[in-house]
Scaffold this motif. Structure first.
Motif, short mmCIF file in Angstrom:
data_model
loop_
_atom_site.label_atom_id
_atom_site.label_comp_id
_atom_site.label_asym_id
_atom_site.label_seq_id
_atom_site.Cartn_x
_atom_site.Cartn_y
_atom_site.Cartn_z
N PHE A 188 0.85 -1.19 0.00
CA PHE A 188 0.00 0.00 0.00
C PHE A 188 0.89 1.25 0.00
O PHE A 188 1.88 1.33 0.69
CB PHE A 188 -0.88 0.05 1.24
CG PHE A 188 -1.94 -1.01 1.27
CD1 PHE A 188 -2.55 -1.34 2.45
CD2 PHE A 188 -2.34 -1.67 0.11
CE1 PHE A 188 -3.53 -2.30 2.50
CE2 PHE A 188 -3.30 -2.63 0.14
CZ PHE A 188 -3.91 -2.95 1.34
N ARG A 189 0.48 2.24 -0.78
CA ARG A 189 1.14 3.53 -0.74
C ARG A 189 0.12 4.59 -0.35
O ARG A 189 -1.03 4.54 -0.77
CB ARG A 189 1.76 3.87 -2.10
CG ARG A 189 3.00 3.04 -2.43
CD ARG A 189 3.53 3.39 -3.78
NE ARG A 189 2.62 2.95 -4.84
CZ ARG A 189 2.76 3.27 -6.11
NH1 ARG A 189 3.75 4.06 -6.48
NH2 ARG A 189 1.90 2.83 -7.01
N VAL A 190 0.58 5.56 0.42
CA VAL A 190 -0.34 6.60 0.87
C VAL A 190 -0.81 7.42 -0.31
O VAL A 190 -0.03 7.81 -1.17
CB VAL A 190 0.37 7.52 1.89
CG1 VAL A 190 -0.51 8.71 2.22
CG2 VAL A 190 0.69 6.74 3.15
N LEU A 199 -7.55 13.28 8.74
CA LEU A 199 -6.76 14.37 9.31
C LEU A 199 -5.31 13.99 9.50
O LEU A 199 -4.41 14.82 9.37
CB LEU A 199 -7.39 14.82 10.63
CG LEU A 199 -8.70 15.59 10.48
CD1 LEU A 199 -9.36 15.83 11.83
CD2 LEU A 199 -8.47 16.94 9.78
N MET A 200 -5.05 12.72 9.79
CA MET A 200 -3.67 12.25 9.87
C MET A 200 -2.97 12.43 8.52
O MET A 200 -1.81 12.85 8.46
CB MET A 200 -3.64 10.79 10.31
CG MET A 200 -2.27 10.15 10.35
SD MET A 200 -1.86 9.31 8.79
CE MET A 200 -2.97 7.91 8.84
N LEU A 201 -3.68 12.16 7.43
CA LEU A 201 -3.09 12.33 6.10
C LEU A 201 -2.85 13.80 5.77
O LEU A 201 -2.02 14.12 4.90
CB LEU A 201 -4.00 11.70 5.04
CG LEU A 201 -4.10 10.18 5.08
CD1 LEU A 201 -5.15 9.68 4.10
CD2 LEU A 201 -2.76 9.53 4.80
N GLN A 202 -3.55 14.69 6.47
CA GLN A 202 -3.29 16.13 6.35
C GLN A 202 -2.14 16.57 7.23
O GLN A 202 -1.82 17.76 7.30
CB GLN A 202 -4.55 16.91 6.75
CG GLN A 202 -5.71 16.80 5.79
CD GLN A 202 -5.44 17.55 4.51
OE1 GLN A 202 -4.89 17.00 3.57
NE2 GLN A 202 -5.80 18.81 4.46
N PRO A 206 -4.38 3.86 4.14
CA PRO A 206 -4.77 4.37 2.82
C PRO A 206 -4.21 3.48 1.71
O PRO A 206 -3.16 2.84 1.88
CB PRO A 206 -4.14 5.76 2.78
CG PRO A 206 -2.98 5.67 3.72
CD PRO A 206 -3.34 4.69 4.78
N VAL A 207 -4.92 3.43 0.61
CA VAL A 207 -4.52 2.59 -0.53
C VAL A 207 -4.42 3.46 -1.77
O VAL A 207 -5.37 4.16 -2.13
CB VAL A 207 -5.54 1.45 -0.77
CG1 VAL A 207 -5.10 0.59 -1.94
CG2 VAL A 207 -5.70 0.61 0.50
N ALA A 249 0.74 8.79 15.70
CA ALA A 249 2.16 8.41 15.68
C ALA A 249 2.70 8.27 14.26
O ALA A 249 3.92 8.18 14.07
CB ALA A 249 2.37 7.10 16.45
N ARG A 250 1.82 8.24 13.27
CA ARG A 250 2.30 8.15 11.89
C ARG A 250 2.78 9.49 11.34
O ARG A 250 3.32 9.56 10.24
CB ARG A 250 1.19 7.62 10.98
CG ARG A 250 0.92 6.12 11.15
CD ARG A 250 0.26 5.56 9.92
NE ARG A 250 1.06 5.78 8.74
CZ ARG A 250 0.59 5.68 7.49
NH1 ARG A 250 -0.67 5.38 7.29
NH2 ARG A 250 1.38 5.88 6.46
N VAL A 251 2.58 10.56 12.10
CA VAL A 251 3.05 11.88 11.68
C VAL A 251 4.36 12.17 12.39
O VAL A 251 4.40 12.30 13.62
CB VAL A 251 2.01 12.97 11.99
CG1 VAL A 251 2.54 14.35 11.56
CG2 VAL A 251 0.69 12.67 11.27
N GLY A 252 5.45 12.25 11.62
CA GLY A 252 6.76 12.56 12.17
C GLY A 252 7.15 13.99 11.89
O GLY A 252 6.55 14.67 11.05
N THR A 253 8.17 14.47 12.60
CA THR A 253 8.65 15.85 12.44
C THR A 253 10.17 15.86 12.43
O THR A 253 10.81 15.25 13.30
CB THR A 253 8.15 16.76 13.58
OG1 THR A 253 6.73 16.69 13.64
CG2 THR A 253 8.56 18.21 13.33
#
Length: 333
Positions: A4-6, A235-238, A187-188, A250-254
């Protein structure tokens, strides 16, 4: 569905003229929200207004649900569900549906059934009916609106970060994946027809940023499809996860102040907030790991009682912890 790719597509342009107010009414979401009774068994962390439905016994849960009643008219009953209370579950689990017989008796109604409700972690409006015919009619109405892409549910969320653009729609295909007894939504990218048959679903949500402050935002969300954790994942994808989202944040890194999306993790991890935000919220890191999800089903449209009449609406006041967060961040209700 390996590899899967975002994939996320956001396009500007808030849809108007859908029979829905573009700005939800704020009446009843200030003083009433702060006066809402809270169930016993409050969070031991000391953070104010944090309900713990999972720590309640059956009788305490019934007391809390009776206190959470918002409105009653004919066969319809509405409740303001606290976060963390599952609507359904396995036999023997304490859920909303498992206590409906006792709740029906306590409220003096016929047997109640769930017509519309948010998922386990979000708070907000629960619509119940003691009349099977009324329940069926409402469910057909919601299904018809979904097919016609007319939103009937309006959620409010507080996000860690500010979505860009400030309004638009999020379209993404999602799949529910089970790994090591853990379920997560991923997401797919460019799903095939076989993927769709195997459970991938194209999802769509409208969003609008209503206020910003301290690097956070109060966001209005209207889902046009139904999928587990849809709004949290959107919202995580945003790159702006919902406060209290311990499943997907936790999938959102900085790195060097720039946010990016990390690969899907097999197991959820508690949300980590930076020191500045913890200070504004007056929380310790330990308290932040138990922060409730700031996603609230605030408004629900009902069919009109006349052919040319406007749709009816139901409103649910914000939970006290949600109001407290808005106050700490300088965001208006």
């Amino acid at each position: 569905m390996g590899g899967f790719r975002v994939w996320g597509r956001v396009s500007g342009g808030w849809r108007r003229g859908l029979g829905v107010c573009s700005r939800p009414r704020h009446a009843g979401c200030d003083a009433r929200a702060r006066r809402q009774p809270q169930p016993r068994g409050s969070d031991p962390s000391g953070a104010p207004g944090w309900p713990r439905p999972g720590g309640l016994g059956r009788e305490e849960l019934l007391d809390a649900l009776r206190a959470a009643q918002l409105h009653r008219e004919g066969p319809l009953v509405t409740l303001n569900k606290p976060p963390g209370l599952p609507v359904s579950g396995k036999p023997g689990e304490l859920t909303l549906q498992s206590v409906l017989p006792e709740l029906s008796q306590a409220l003096g109604t016929g047997p109640l059934q769930v017509v519309r409700a948010p998922g386990k972690e979000p708070s907000g409006l629960v619509l119940l009916s003691s009349c099977p015919e009324t329940a069926s009619r409402l469910q057909k109405y919601f299904s018809h609106c979904r097919k016609a892409q007319r939103p009937t549910a309006t959620y409010w969320a507080v996000t860690d970060g500010i979505p860009t653009p400030s309004e638009g729609k999020i379209c993404v295909a999602l799949a529910l994946v089970h790994t090591d007894d853990v379920s997560r939504v991923v997401p797919v990218k460019s799903p095939s027809r076989k993927d769709i048959v195997e459970g991938v679903k194209r999802t769509l949500s409208h969003f609008r940023v209503m206020a910003t402050g301290s690097g956070c935002a109060l966001v209005q969300l209207q889902p046009l499809t139904g999928f587990p954790c849809q709004l949290q994942v959107h919202l995580m994808l945003q790159l702006c996860p919902v406060l209290g989202d311990h499943a997907y944040a936790a999938r959102v890194g900085t790195v060097l102040g720039q946010r990016f999306l990390l690969p899907a993790d097999a197991r959820p991890r508690t949300q980590v907030l930076d020191d500045a935000l913890l200070g504004l919220l007056r929380l310790t890191p330990a308290q932040a790991t138990r922060l409730p999800l700031h996603l609230h089903l605030h408004r629900l449209l009902l069919p009109s009682t006349s052919r040319r009449g406007a749709p009816g609406e139901l409103l649910a006041p914000l939970p006290p912890y949600f109001s407290r967060t808005l106050q700490c961040l300088g965001l208006p209700e």
